[in-house]
Design a protein around this motif. Structure first.
Motif, PDB file in Angstrom:
ATOM      1  N   LEU A  27       0.853  -1.207   0.000  1.00 46.35           N
ATOM      2  CA  LEU A  27       0.000   0.000   0.000  1.00 46.35           C
ATOM      3  C   LEU A  27       0.873   1.237   0.000  1.00 46.35           C
ATOM      4  O   LEU A  27       1.919   1.256   0.667  1.00 46.35           O
ATOM      5  CB  LEU A  27      -0.837  -0.040   1.282  1.00 46.35           C
ATOM      6  CG  LEU A  27      -1.680   1.145   1.710  1.00 46.35           C
ATOM      7  CD1 LEU A  27      -2.915   1.254   0.817  1.00 46.35           C
ATOM      8  CD2 LEU A  27      -2.111   0.949   3.163  1.00 46.35           C
ATOM      9  N   HIS A  29       0.470   5.065   1.180  1.00 47.59           N
ATOM     10  CA  HIS A  29      -0.502   5.823   2.006  1.00 47.59           C
ATOM     11  C   HIS A  29       0.214   7.010   2.657  1.00 47.59           C
ATOM     12  O   HIS A  29       1.221   6.821   3.348  1.00 47.59           O
ATOM     13  CB  HIS A  29      -1.059   4.877   3.090  1.00 47.59           C
ATOM     14  CG  HIS A  29      -1.986   5.526   4.061  1.00 47.59           C
ATOM     15  ND1 HIS A  29      -3.270   5.880   3.732  1.00 47.59           N
ATOM     16  CD2 HIS A  29      -1.811   5.892   5.352  1.00 47.59           C
ATOM     17  CE1 HIS A  29      -3.859   6.445   4.784  1.00 47.59           C
ATOM     18  NE2 HIS A  29      -2.978   6.456   5.788  1.00 47.59           N
ATOM     19  N   THR A  88      -6.925  -1.875   0.667  1.00 50.80           N
ATOM     20  CA  THR A  88      -7.687  -1.026  -0.254  1.00 50.80           C
ATOM     21  C   THR A  88      -7.788   0.363   0.356  1.00 50.80           C
ATOM     22  O   THR A  88      -8.006   0.479   1.572  1.00 50.80           O
ATOM     23  CB  THR A  88      -9.119  -1.586  -0.439  1.00 50.80           C
ATOM     24  OG1 THR A  88      -9.035  -2.930  -0.904  1.00 50.80           O
ATOM     25  CG2 THR A  88      -9.926  -0.749  -1.418  1.00 50.80           C
ATOM     26  N   THR A  89      -7.606   1.406  -0.452  1.00 48.81           N
ATOM     27  CA  THR A  89      -7.803   2.768   0.029  1.00 48.81           C
ATOM     28  C   THR A  89      -9.262   3.149  -0.251  1.00 48.81           C
ATOM     29  O   THR A  89      -9.672   3.161  -1.418  1.00 48.81           O
ATOM     30  CB  THR A  89      -6.844   3.729  -0.691  1.00 48.81           C
ATOM     31  OG1 THR A  89      -5.502   3.296  -0.435  1.00 48.81           O
ATOM     32  CG2 THR A  89      -7.017   5.154  -0.171  1.00 48.81           C
ATOM     33  N   GLY A  93     -10.188   7.897   1.891  1.00 48.43           N
ATOM     34  CA  GLY A  93      -8.728   7.898   2.058  1.00 48.43           C
ATOM     35  C   GLY A  93      -8.254   6.948   3.134  1.00 48.43           C
ATOM     36  O   GLY A  93      -7.057   6.697   3.256  1.00 48.43           O
ATOM     37  N   ARG A  94      -9.208   6.394   3.905  1.00 47.27           N
ATOM     38  CA  ARG A  94      -8.791   5.432   4.939  1.00 47.27           C
ATOM     39  C   ARG A  94      -8.448   4.102   4.283  1.00 47.27           C
ATOM     40  O   ARG A  94      -9.134   3.680   3.359  1.00 47.27           O
ATOM     41  CB  ARG A  94      -9.950   5.191   5.927  1.00 47.27           C
ATOM     42  CG  ARG A  94     -10.028   6.151   7.090  1.00 47.27           C
ATOM     43  CD  ARG A  94     -11.146   5.738   8.065  1.00 47.27           C
ATOM     44  NE  ARG A  94     -12.329   5.272   7.363  1.00 47.27           N
ATOM     45  CZ  ARG A  94     -13.008   4.150   7.699  1.00 47.27           C
ATOM     46  NH1 ARG A  94     -12.566   3.397   8.682  1.00 47.27           N
ATOM     47  NH2 ARG A  94     -14.084   3.792   7.022  1.00 47.27           N
ATOM     48  N   PRO A  95      -7.395   3.427   4.751  1.00 44.43           N
ATOM     49  CA  PRO A  95      -7.112   2.086   4.223  1.00 44.43           C
ATOM     50  C   PRO A  95      -7.943   1.043   4.957  1.00 44.43           C
ATOM     51  O   PRO A  95      -8.337   1.240   6.101  1.00 44.43           O
ATOM     52  CB  PRO A  95      -5.630   1.903   4.526  1.00 44.43           C
ATOM     53  CG  PRO A  95      -5.344   2.795   5.677  1.00 44.43           C
ATOM     54  CD  PRO A  95      -6.363   3.875   5.703  1.00 44.43           C
TER      55      PRO A  95
END
Ligand code: DQQ
Length: 548
Positions: A27, A29, A88-89, A93-95
């Motif tokens: 990811l 982020h 997944t984002t 915007g949170r994963p």
């Protein structure tokens, strides 16, 4: 001279100690790259499979800091192991993590986890909401308890999230799709995305979009349609990683191979497994990680398992095969550079590439095949079955008898060679005639990679999709790192990843790097650049750092 590092690599991702297998939830982020991985915090074996998710962060995909475990088998829905999955984002915007849990009775189910503190850019802590897990219990028509490895989710035009998961449905290896509005309540799609009647168990699926032109990556939710194709990648249990290029339709949740049939291609013709990609929004790249297991005899060295060096990947101009290439951040490690001006390697020639540490090197070479290919040997049609044993017989015949023979090639690199050449690994090309045209075979011959017993010394081979009558240059890039040799042929169209365990390296002996040509004609090397690579800071344990 390198101190014996116990085969540990200098710039490949691996934990400081213990067992690691699949990459999980890679990811990007808030400016940081996250790498999660199947991890046994208690020792260097897979053990009972009661695994955690190890977690490391990086600013450059090269240097990594270990943060401990993100998921541990502590809940009823993952008590026997937090198995593979993806990140997944979400729209805000949170994963979010989707992963397979082996529940208290060992049944595989799908669970969700969210950051405990979404504003922590390191995402150090994760919570598994007990109220909703498992979000997808195992369906009744799954057989063999094979129901695992959810992918990164993507958004359809209907605003619903989707993820794919590998499942054995009535004995048929399938890729199922689930849909959700809220990422918690999931409904199974009416038909599988793919089904292989002849393969009961697939693992670690990945479905991602690729641009039809150029090397730029696309966000996982990019729509199918003009200019975009999708890649379905699957790991075949106890075998290798395969992919096919096709078209995904998010209306019907269908996937159709562009060639009309599932003509599975290998991600890598050496050995890696559980490959997983992510979209790197910072550099707009699709990046691939894959687990490269140990192939020594299980000796206890305190650690087992590395990842490939991260590879950017994109679709070749032919729209059917992937091109893979080490991410450019590797160049930050380049130290000494050895440049042999355009060299000619005569028939039976061997030319040392000196001046770089042959255990931590990045070598890029372009071989110009001779004008006349008349002497190219005939391709044995059996080789077209990619039967490594046939190919190995070919290589052994070639490699053992000294001096030049007929034929265009083998020519290539000798890496990790002991001073007396008793240990050597060769990566080479062989131009072969086949029905009025020429095919280029790329091989990695590990049959003499080590004098140690009990070490796997295979012979890997794959064809490189280049037309030597149009362009006589065949390129090879090879990353060398103590116990791994990763090669990229034809600009990254054909990759071969190999583990090697030479005794002279373990004993701290010096290692050598050569160009070689066992063909009947001289081969011109129109480009040869070799860099020594420094040692990255990869999950270094605090106490290690305390050492002077
Ligand atoms: N390894 C994981 C499974 C996956 C397998 C368990 C593939 O989730 O199917 O460590 O290597």
């Amino acid at each position: 001279k390198q101190s014996p590092r116990n085969g540990r690599t200098a710039y490949h991702f691996q934990p400081a100690k213990n067992w690691m297998n699949d990459p999980n939830g890679p990811l990007y982020h808030k400016g940081m790259y996250h790498m999660f991985f199947q991890y046994n915090p208690h020792g260097p074996t897979f053990g009972t499979g009661k695994l955690s998710w190890g977690h490391s962060v990086s600013g450059d995909l090269v240097n990594w800091a270990f943060l401990g475990t993100a998921l541990d088998p502590t809940s009823p829905f993952d008590a026997e192991g937090c198995w593979s999955g993806s990140a997944t984002t979400l729209a805000d915007g949170r994963p979010a993590i989707l992963y397979t849990g082996r529940d208290a009775s060992g049944v595989q189910v799908q669970n969700v986890a969210f950051p405990k503190n979404p504003s922590d850019p390191l995402l150090r802590e994760w919570r598994k909401p007990p109220g909703c897990n498992p979000v997808v219990p195992q369906p009744g028509d799954v057989t063999g308890n094979n129901f695992r490895d959810p992918t990164t989710a993507w958004l359809g035009r209907d605003g619903l999230w989707r993820f794919a998961v590998a499942a054995e449905v009535g004995g048929v290896g399938s890729t199922l799709v689930y849909r959700s509005k809220d990422f918690v309540r999931w409904e199974r799609g009416s038909a599988p995305l793919h089904a292989s009647p002849d393969v009961p168990v697939w693992e670690c699926p990945d479905l991602f979009p690729v641009a039809e032109r150029g090397a730029e990556g696309l966000d996982t939710s990019a729509r199918g349609g003009a200019g975009v194709r999708h890649v379905l990648k699957l790991s075949k249990a106890a075998d290798e990683d395969y992919y096919v290029v096709g078209r995904y339709d998010d209306e019907a949740d269908t996937f159709a191979p562009v060639e009309g049939v599932f003509d599975w291609r290998r991600i890598d013709h050496g050995h890696l497994f559980g490959a997983k990609t992510f979209f790197d929004a910072r550099r707009r790249r699709r990046v691939l990680w894959a687990w490269v297991d140990e192939t020594d005899d299980g000796v206890d060295k305190g650690w087992r398992g590395i990842q490939t060096f991260p590879r950017a990947l994109w679709l070749d101009a032919d729209g059917r095969q992937l091109v893979q290439w080490p991410v450019e951040e590797i160049e930050t490690l380049r130290k000494g550079r050895a440049a042999l001006a355009g060299a000619v390697v005569g028939a039976g020639g061997l030319r040392e590439i000196a001046g770089v540490d042959a255990l931590q090197a990045d070598v890029e070479v372009v071989f110009e095949v001779p004008e006349s290919l008349d002497d190219a040997e005939e391709l044995d049609p059996e080789w077209l079955q990619h039967d490594p044993h046939k190919l190995r017989a070919c290589a052994e015949k070639k490699a053992s008898s000294p001096g030049p023979r007929g034929g265009v090639g083998p020519f290539g690199l000798v890496v990790m060679a002991s001073g007396d050449m008793r240990e050597q690994t060769t990566v080479f090309f062989q131009v072969l005639r086949h029905g009025g045209t020429y095919k280029v075979l790329m091989c990695a011959d590990l049959t003499r990679s080590s004098t140690k017993e009990g070490v796997h010394k295979p012979f890997y081979a794959g064809f490189v999709d280049v037309d030597v009558e149009k362009d006589r240059g065949i390129s090879l890039r090879t990353l060398i790192d103590h116990s791994v040799v990763e090669s990229f042929g034809g600009g990254g169209r054909t990759c071969i990843t190999a583990r090697v365990y030479p005794e002279h390296v373990a004993a701290g002996g010096s290692s050598h790097l050569y160009l070689f040509n066992n063909g009947a004609h001289p081969v011109t090397v129109s480009k040869i650049e070799a860099w020594e690579l420094g040692t990255a800071s990869v999950n270094v344990e605090q106490d290690d750092r305390a050492d002077p």
